[in-house]
Write a protein that holds these residues in place. Structure first.
Motif, PDB file in Angstrom:
ATOM      1  N   GLU A 108     150.555   6.688  -7.041  1.00  0.00           N
ATOM      2  CA  GLU A 108     149.281   6.724  -6.748  1.00  0.00           C
ATOM      3  C   GLU A 108     148.641   8.144  -6.734  1.00  0.00           C
ATOM      4  N   GLY A 109     149.396   8.939  -6.368  1.00  0.00           N
ATOM      5  CA  GLY A 109     148.788  10.315  -6.326  1.00  0.00           C
ATOM      6  C   GLY A 109     148.460  11.092  -7.658  1.00  0.00           C
ATOM      7  N   VAL A 110     149.240  10.709  -8.686  1.00  0.00           N
ATOM      8  CA  VAL A 110     149.523  11.485  -9.930  1.00  0.00           C
ATOM      9  C   VAL A 110     148.506  10.402 -10.642  1.00  0.00           C
ATOM     10  N   TRP A 111     148.298   9.390 -10.521  1.00  0.00           N
ATOM     11  CA  TRP A 111     147.624   8.463 -11.600  1.00  0.00           C
ATOM     12  C   TRP A 111     146.054   8.856 -11.745  1.00  0.00           C
ATOM     13  N   GLY A 112     145.950   8.746 -13.113  1.00  0.00           N
ATOM     14  CA  GLY A 112     144.524   9.284 -13.298  1.00  0.00           C
ATOM     15  C   GLY A 112     144.715  10.645 -14.150  1.00  0.00           C
ATOM     16  N   TYR A 113     145.496  11.532 -13.582  1.00  0.00           N
ATOM     17  CA  TYR A 113     145.815  12.727 -14.257  1.00  0.00           C
ATOM     18  C   TYR A 113     146.325  12.502 -15.677  1.00  0.00           C
ATOM     19  N   HIS A 114     147.116  11.345 -15.866  1.00  0.00           N
ATOM     20  CA  HIS A 114     147.666  11.192 -17.153  1.00  0.00           C
ATOM     21  C   HIS A 114     146.767  10.942 -18.317  1.00  0.00           C
ATOM     22  N   LEU A 115     145.585  10.621 -17.975  1.00  0.00           N
ATOM     23  CA  LEU A 115     144.537   9.995 -19.015  1.00  0.00           C
ATOM     24  C   LEU A 115     144.102  11.458 -19.862  1.00  0.00           C
ATOM     25  N   GLU A 116     144.089  12.297 -19.325  1.00  0.00           N
ATOM     26  CA  GLU A 116     143.941  13.888 -20.074  1.00  0.00           C
ATOM     27  C   GLU A 116     144.949  13.885 -21.368  1.00  0.00           C
ATOM     28  N   LEU A 117     146.037  13.527 -21.350  1.00  0.00           N
ATOM     29  CA  LEU A 117     147.096  13.535 -22.182  1.00  0.00           C
ATOM     30  C   LEU A 117     146.575  12.856 -23.455  1.00  0.00           C
ATOM     31  N   PHE A 118     145.792  11.933 -23.294  1.00  0.00           N
ATOM     32  CA  PHE A 118     145.428  11.117 -24.592  1.00  0.00           C
ATOM     33  C   PHE A 118     143.982  11.623 -25.110  1.00  0.00           C
ATOM     34  N   GLU A 119     143.565  12.522 -24.462  1.00  0.00           N
ATOM     35  CA  GLU A 119     142.175  13.083 -25.073  1.00  0.00           C
ATOM     36  C   GLU A 119     142.349  14.199 -25.943  1.00  0.00           C
ATOM     37  N   THR A 120     141.461  13.794 -27.184  1.00  0.00           N
ATOM     38  CA  THR A 120     141.400  14.959 -28.190  1.00  0.00           C
ATOM     39  C   THR A 120     140.216  15.680 -28.223  1.00  0.00           C
ATOM     40  N   GLY A 121     140.371  16.859 -28.224  1.00  0.00           N
ATOM     41  CA  GLY A 121     139.244  18.067 -28.404  1.00  0.00           C
ATOM     42  C   GLY A 121     138.503  17.801 -29.428  1.00  0.00           C
ATOM     43  N   ASP A 131     154.480  -1.099  -8.042  1.00  0.00           N
ATOM     44  CA  ASP A 131     153.312  -1.607  -8.551  1.00  0.00           C
ATOM     45  C   ASP A 131     152.505  -0.487  -9.413  1.00  0.00           C
ATOM     46  N   VAL A 132     152.161  -1.001 -10.517  1.00  0.00           N
ATOM     47  CA  VAL A 132     151.370  -0.059 -11.372  1.00  0.00           C
ATOM     48  C   VAL A 132     149.925   0.226 -10.429  1.00  0.00           C
ATOM     49  N   PRO A 133     149.785   1.396 -10.317  1.00  0.00           N
ATOM     50  CA  PRO A 133     148.194   1.893  -9.783  1.00  0.00           C
ATOM     51  C   PRO A 133     147.148   1.261 -10.484  1.00  0.00           C
ATOM     52  N   SER A 134     146.350   0.716  -9.704  1.00  0.00           N
ATOM     53  CA  SER A 134     145.281  -0.082 -10.261  1.00  0.00           C
ATOM     54  C   SER A 134     144.066   0.859 -10.537  1.00  0.00           C
ATOM     55  N   ASN A 135     144.141   2.156  -9.844  1.00  0.00           N
ATOM     56  CA  ASN A 135     143.049   3.185 -10.217  1.00  0.00           C
ATOM     57  C   ASN A 135     143.569   4.578 -10.119  1.00  0.00           C
ATOM     58  N   GLY A 136     142.576   5.512 -10.180  1.00  0.00           N
ATOM     59  CA  GLY A 136     143.051   6.883 -10.101  1.00  0.00           C
ATOM     60  C   GLY A 136     141.923   7.733 -10.383  1.00  0.00           C
ATOM     61  N   ARG A 137     141.654   8.992 -10.175  1.00  0.00           N
ATOM     62  CA  ARG A 137     140.767   9.802 -10.746  1.00  0.00           C
ATOM     63  C   ARG A 137     140.840   9.998 -12.055  1.00  0.00           C
ATOM     64  N   ARG A 138     139.979  10.000 -12.722  1.00  0.00           N
ATOM     65  CA  ARG A 138     140.003  10.480 -14.163  1.00  0.00           C
ATOM     66  C   ARG A 138     139.606  11.855 -14.311  1.00  0.00           C
ATOM     67  N   VAL A 139     140.557  12.845 -14.512  1.00  0.00           N
ATOM     68  CA  VAL A 139     140.211  14.472 -14.421  1.00  0.00           C
ATOM     69  C   VAL A 139     140.640  14.810 -15.660  1.00  0.00           C
ATOM     70  N   ALA A 140     140.075  16.033 -15.973  1.00  0.00           N
ATOM     71  CA  ALA A 140     139.889  16.648 -17.481  1.00  0.00           C
ATOM     72  C   ALA A 140     139.509  18.203 -17.237  1.00  0.00           C
ATOM     73  N   GLY A 141     139.623  18.653 -18.304  1.00  0.00           N
ATOM     74  CA  GLY A 141     139.053  20.057 -18.331  1.00  0.00           C
ATOM     75  C   GLY A 141     140.225  21.326 -18.260  1.00  0.00           C
ATOM     76  N   GLY A 142     141.483  20.792 -18.754  1.00  0.00           N
ATOM     77  CA  GLY A 142     142.495  22.047 -18.700  1.00  0.00           C
ATOM     78  C   GLY A 142     142.503  22.637 -19.955  1.00  0.00           C
ATOM     79  N   ARG A 143     142.276  22.060 -21.170  1.00  0.00           N
ATOM     80  CA  ARG A 143     142.044  22.830 -22.244  1.00  0.00           C
ATOM     81  C   ARG A 143     140.831  23.551 -22.330  1.00  0.00           C
ATOM     82  N   ALA A 144     139.769  23.400 -21.453  1.00  0.00           N
ATOM     83  CA  ALA A 144     138.822  24.512 -21.270  1.00  0.00           C
ATOM     84  C   ALA A 144     138.789  25.380 -20.341  1.00  0.00           C
TER      85      ALA A 144
END
Length: 246
Positions: free
Chosen positions: A158-171, A207-220
């Motif tokens: 649950e603590g890391v969930w949401g950070y994974h979404l940046e893996l799938f973002e294409t700049g 349990d698969v976490p139901s939510n998480g912070r959507r974070v991004a910005g690393g590539r920038a």
């Protein structure tokens, strides 16, 4: 995003995660795991060095300058890689999410039209298969273990969930490299990643976490406070003794 920028971003991902794993050297639950984590860290360091070397041929800096002479805003790693993972469950949770992605991404990278990236992908895909199996075993071992290990692994996910979404973002610039066959399409991997990760989590009685912070910005170059703290330690000697050789 130029090819040089893309290569440096991939190198930064590997370097930062490799250093995070190296922090567990001497602190793992038992000797065999201490060696396993150290070997994974070395695999990632080797990947980073290869990519930094390629970046230099593309007109970039040398590997030491990339690793030791840049401040946090100059790093282009995705944020999930820099999370501290001080708790072993947190380190395992983060590692499993990343390993599943790497296994998919590097396999696709092996088909790149860029010869250097294709060779790297083919070599590192073999390593990532082992990394994924290893971190998956820990996910299952802790999730389906004692009541305490189960609770801590659930909390870690649950603590890391949401950070994974940046893996799938294409700049914006990365889209051109994807269209030309140089880089894999990150977004196209998300469905396969989700299916594999969700199945593993449920198999581990979690349990698969139901939510998480959507974070991004690393590539920038927009990072958490954790990266600066990590770099202060990692870069201490090269900064204190610039140009030293031994």
């Amino acid at each position: 995003m130029s090819l040089l920028d893309a290569v440096v971003g991939l190198a930064d991902d590997a370097l930062v995660l490799g250093h995070r794993l190296s922090e567990w050297c001497g602190r793992a639950p038992f000797l065999e795991e201490d060696l396993a984590i150290a070997n994974t860290a070395l695999d990632l360091l080797g990947r980073a060095r290869t990519l930094y070397g390629y970046a230099e041929t593309l007109g970039g800096r040398n590997e030491d300058e990339y690793a030791f002479l840049r401040d946090a805003p100059e790093f282009r790693n995705l944020l999930i890689y820099e999370l501290p993972g001080d708790d072993f469950a947190a380190a395992c949770a983060r590692q499993f999410l990343v390993d599943v992605f790497d296994d998919l991404y590097l396999t696709e990278l092996a088909a790149s039209r860029d010869e250097t990236l294709a060779e790297l992908g083919a070599k590192c895909a073999k390593e990532s298969t082992w990394h994924r199996r290893h971190s998956g075993e820990w996910l299952n071992r802790l999730g389906d273990g004692t009541a305490e290990s189960h609770e801590r692994m659930q909390r870690a996910l649950e603590g890391v969930w949401g950070y994974h979404l940046e893996l799938f973002e294409t700049g914006p610039g990365e889209t051109r490299l994807v269209a030309s066959g140089v880089l894999p399409d990150r977004g196209a991997l998300e469905r396969r990643w989700s299916a594999a990760v969700h199945e593993a989590i449920r198999s581990a009685t979690l349990d698969v976490p139901s939510n998480g912070r959507r974070v991004a910005g690393g590539r920038a170059g927009e990072h958490t406070e954790h990266l600066g703290i990590m770099l202060a330690e990692m870069q201490q000697l090269p900064r204190a003794c610039p140009g030293a050789n031994w």
